[in-house]
Write a protein that holds these residues in place. Structure first.
Motif, PDB file in Angstrom:
ATOM      1  N   ALA A 149     -21.922   9.823  -3.978  1.00 26.18           N
ATOM      2  CA  ALA A 149     -23.090  10.467  -3.353  1.00 26.18           C
ATOM      3  C   ALA A 149     -24.402   9.820  -3.792  1.00 26.18           C
ATOM      4  N   VAL A 150     -24.515   9.449  -5.072  1.00 22.69           N
ATOM      5  CA  VAL A 150     -25.781   8.851  -5.527  1.00 22.69           C
ATOM      6  C   VAL A 150     -25.970   7.425  -5.013  1.00 22.69           C
ATOM      7  N   SER A 151     -24.912   6.820  -4.510  1.00 20.09           N
ATOM      8  CA  SER A 151     -25.089   5.503  -3.882  1.00 20.09           C
ATOM      9  C   SER A 151     -25.515   5.670  -2.425  1.00 20.09           C
ATOM     10  N   GLY A 152     -25.664   6.917  -1.989  1.00 21.72           N
ATOM     11  CA  GLY A 152     -26.109   7.191  -0.626  1.00 21.72           C
ATOM     12  C   GLY A 152     -24.971   7.470   0.343  1.00 21.72           C
ATOM     13  N   ALA A 153     -23.737   7.443  -0.173  1.00 24.01           N
ATOM     14  CA  ALA A 153     -22.571   7.600   0.695  1.00 24.01           C
ATOM     15  C   ALA A 153     -22.188   9.064   0.895  1.00 24.01           C
ATOM     16  N   ILE A 154     -21.478   9.316   1.991  1.00 22.75           N
ATOM     17  CA  ILE A 154     -20.812  10.596   2.185  1.00 22.75           C
ATOM     18  C   ILE A 154     -19.413  10.448   1.590  1.00 22.75           C
ATOM     19  N   PRO A 155     -19.109  11.152   0.489  1.00 17.80           N
ATOM     20  CA  PRO A 155     -17.779  11.029  -0.125  1.00 17.80           C
ATOM     21  C   PRO A 155     -16.702  11.547   0.829  1.00 17.80           C
ATOM     22  N   LYS A 156     -15.595  10.808   0.961  1.00 15.38           N
ATOM     23  CA  LYS A 156     -14.554  11.183   1.914  1.00 15.38           C
ATOM     24  C   LYS A 156     -13.168  11.336   1.275  1.00 15.38           C
ATOM     25  N   TYR A 157     -12.708  10.311   0.589  1.00 14.32           N
ATOM     26  CA  TYR A 157     -11.326  10.290   0.113  1.00 14.32           C
ATOM     27  C   TYR A 157     -11.265   9.933  -1.368  1.00 14.32           C
ATOM     28  N   LEU A 158     -10.417  10.646  -2.105  1.00  8.55           N
ATOM     29  CA  LEU A 158     -10.228  10.356  -3.526  1.00  8.55           C
ATOM     30  C   LEU A 158      -8.776   9.996  -3.811  1.00  8.55           C
ATOM     31  N   SER A 159      -8.586   9.187  -4.848  1.00 10.93           N
ATOM     32  CA  SER A 159      -7.258   9.000  -5.436  1.00 10.93           C
ATOM     33  C   SER A 159      -7.243   9.707  -6.785  1.00 10.93           C
ATOM     34  N   ALA A 160      -6.047  10.021  -7.271  1.00 10.69           N
ATOM     35  CA  ALA A 160      -5.921  10.673  -8.575  1.00 10.69           C
ATOM     36  C   ALA A 160      -4.760  10.040  -9.329  1.00 10.69           C
ATOM     37  N   GLY A 161      -5.063   9.419 -10.462  1.00 12.37           N
ATOM     38  CA  GLY A 161      -4.026   8.803 -11.299  1.00 12.37           C
ATOM     39  C   GLY A 161      -3.940   9.551 -12.619  1.00 12.37           C
ATOM     40  N   PHE A 162      -2.748  10.049 -12.938  1.00 10.17           N
ATOM     41  CA  PHE A 162      -2.548  10.842 -14.152  1.00 10.17           C
ATOM     42  C   PHE A 162      -1.760  10.035 -15.185  1.00 10.17           C
ATOM     43  N   ILE A 163      -2.264  10.016 -16.420  1.00  8.49           N
ATOM     44  CA  ILE A 163      -1.471   9.509 -17.543  1.00  8.49           C
ATOM     45  C   ILE A 163      -1.235  10.704 -18.456  1.00  8.49           C
ATOM     46  N   ILE A 164       0.036  11.099 -18.598  1.00 10.36           N
ATOM     47  CA  ILE A 164       0.360  12.360 -19.265  1.00 10.36           C
ATOM     48  C   ILE A 164       1.209  12.088 -20.502  1.00 10.36           C
ATOM     49  N   GLU A 165       0.893  12.799 -21.572  1.00 11.76           N
ATOM     50  CA  GLU A 165       1.694  12.682 -22.797  1.00 11.76           C
ATOM     51  C   GLU A 165       2.959  13.523 -22.655  1.00 11.76           C
ATOM     52  N   GLU A 166       4.078  12.933 -23.010  1.00 11.85           N
ATOM     53  CA  GLU A 166       5.350  13.657 -23.027  1.00 11.85           C
ATOM     54  C   GLU A 166       5.173  14.973 -23.796  1.00 11.85           C
ATOM     55  N   GLY A 167       5.662  16.058 -23.248  1.00 10.09           N
ATOM     56  CA  GLY A 167       5.555  17.349 -23.919  1.00 10.09           C
ATOM     57  C   GLY A 167       4.353  18.175 -23.481  1.00 10.09           C
ATOM     58  N   PHE A 168       3.495  17.606 -22.637  1.00  3.96           N
ATOM     59  CA  PHE A 168       2.305  18.337 -22.172  1.00  3.96           C
ATOM     60  C   PHE A 168       2.754  19.554 -21.355  1.00  3.96           C
ATOM     61  N   PRO A 169       2.164  20.735 -21.612  1.00  2.00           N
ATOM     62  CA  PRO A 169       2.624  21.936 -20.902  1.00  2.00           C
ATOM     63  C   PRO A 169       2.358  21.863 -19.396  1.00  2.00           C
ATOM     64  N   LEU A 170       3.396  22.137 -18.604  1.00  2.00           N
ATOM     65  CA  LEU A 170       3.265  22.106 -17.147  1.00  2.00           C
ATOM     66  C   LEU A 170       2.241  23.121 -16.643  1.00  2.00           C
TER      67      LEU A 170
END
Lengths: 338, 338
Positions: free
Chosen positions: A82-103
């Protein structure tokens, strides 16, 4: 000779971060788009102007007053677009999770991301999940990248090239709230109960402002490194100066108290829902009033101006009438706030 | 009741990964684009068809025979775009670095990323760096996201909806090389010295193939979970089956030896430079020959076909003439290979 090693300060958003970017990433990846060093890269795909940005989030703790890592991950990337002047449209989400993290915790974070994305009008359209052995990461890290659309009249917003002497600096509220909320969550200080992170998606507020003004010259969200880092970056190698009026800076009472107690300079404490705008002087009052009508801009204020004097320098006109140079943050004030 | 927790298998790319995606991410982030569950999300920006993808890399060790985490990070995202039918154009790079990480190692990795991006004809245009305290991540994690352009004739490539009975399965070389290269680097086994990761950007090879055939029905890069996972995913809820001919699968001698010795099924071992294509039967030979002329396709082979029999099932016709069902990988065969 001792090996040179990465320090916490390399991730501060301040001077060491800049050294790492200039000395390593920009040197090897060198291209015109990267050289802009704005919050988003802006390029053409066919006839469309597209903004593209990325951010990894390693905030500790994951849950804090006013939000969690998921809210931060969506808002951070939406705001960079938004601060670059754009209309935000689509996001990606990448998760790095530690083994044992509560669901259950993961579910709560994912739910927050979905809500925040829906509020901001963006879709999370692609993702990735990696799990590492226990002890090999700290609970959960999230990367969000984002794509937005720009109209051609907003192309130069991110560069700051449109800025002129006499333009005003406007911010949509108090500073330092996110950093101090994290600090309070981390240390369980009793004084801190009132401080909430300001973490929020700013694309709605920014869109409102564009509806009343055609002289928005520059925007940046004041995240890592705080307001101080933005203004000191903005004047670098420029033929204008910036004066920030300390008296006009809004500060939550709780934030002020924590900063005094803990010895933080609020100018360098992170925000996650604050945008600094540079606006043509004649439009400043109109922009301010529009901002103040938005729920995220109620405490908006004109906090300073672009000056002919002291080119290449940013300084704070203090409450008692003195002047203090606002330098780039050196070292690391507060690690892992985002 | 005991809390449910994240297991290493949730990051395997196999059954547990699918459960997590379906039960959590897809449920909350629900939208048409995400529901495609292809390697890239494909959407329109103005008149342009755009592909967008993300991947985080946590490979251990960072340096391995045939590459390093940087090469993997560029190739992985370039390939996710290319197999969706897109021309990869722009990448982001997000670094999460452990305090104390040697700058020389970081420089070597960044240099590799720059070289690999240049070879693939993509630009790294935006980035982010976070540093976490010593012990809070394992040396270095990299996220790359990517944006590419699609022509309208390639829109349905990622979905597999064009696949028909009689189509052939073609892969551009031997399987299991990346996984076993990582394994050899991790355990310092002496037998392993010859095995190199196949990690490479496949957009050039894919572009060559499109220049000779208009009947490429589907492509996917056989990464986490290996070839076995792709074919078992591909037949799920479909009215066709897949037969893979074991005799036609190419395997490097070193890979074969390591798999036998260590008890790995090469069908499920990761590759990072292999694309499985489903091609109309009449074009299969032409595609094969074109692939074999490319440096990354010298050992390309037609390894199976789409069948009317056994709909919804993938099976391996073994060398000794038996049949074995190829199921989705359950649990975790080999953590942190990418």
């Amino acid at each position: 000779m001792q090996k040179k090693r990465i320090l916490l300060g390399h991730g501060s958003g301040g001077k060491l971060s800049h050294d790492l970017i200039d000395g390593l990433f920009a040197r090897y990846f060198d291209n015109d788009l990267l050289r802009q060093q704005s919050d988003s890269a802006v390029f053409k795909l066919g006839a469309e102007n597209v903004a593209f940005t990325t951010d990894s989030f390693v905030v500790d703790p994951l849950f804090f007053p006013g939000g969690n890592i998921g809210k931060l991950a969506v808002a951070g990337t939406v705001n960079d677009l938004a601060v670059s002047g754009a209309i935000p449209k689509y996001l990606s989400a990448g998760f790095i999770i530690e083994e044992g993290f509560p669901l259950d915790d993961l579910e709560q974070i994912v739910k927050t991301m979905a809500e925040e994305a829906a509020n901001a009008g963006v879709l999370i359209v692609t993702g990735d999940t990696k799990v590492v052995d226990k002890g090999k990461c700290d609970k959960l890290f999230i990367n969000t990248s984002g794509v937005g659309e720009l109209t051609s009249d907003r192309l130069a917003i991110g560069s700051g090239n449109k800025i002129e002497v006499g333009d005003k600096l406007i911010i949509n509220g108090g500073i330092g709230e996110h950093g101090m909320a994290i600090m309070s969550a981390r240390n369980d200080l009793k004084i801190s109960t009132s401080v909430q992170s300001d973490c929020a998606c700013l694309n709605g507020l920014i869109s409102d402002v564009f509806s009343v003004s055609t002289s928005i010259k520059f925007m940046r969200d004041a995240t890592r490194g705080g307001l101080g880092t933005i203004v000191s970056e903005l004047v670098k190698n420029k033929d204008f100066g910036i004066q920030v009026d300390e008296e006009k800076l809004v500060q939550d009472e709780g934030v002020r108290g924590m900063c005094e107690l803990l010895g933080f300079d609020p100018l360098y404490v992170a925000n996650e829902g604050k945008v600094l705008m540079v606006v043509g002087g004649h439009d400043a009052q109109k922009v301010l009033e529009k901002m103040q009508k938005h729920p995220l801009g109620k405490k908006a204020a004109i906090i300073g101006e672009i000056t002919q004097t002291n080119p290449g320098m940013a300084w704070l006109k203090t409450v008692i009438g003195g002047k203090r140079i606002i330098e780039m943050l050196s070292g690391q004030q507060l690690p892992r706030i985002c």
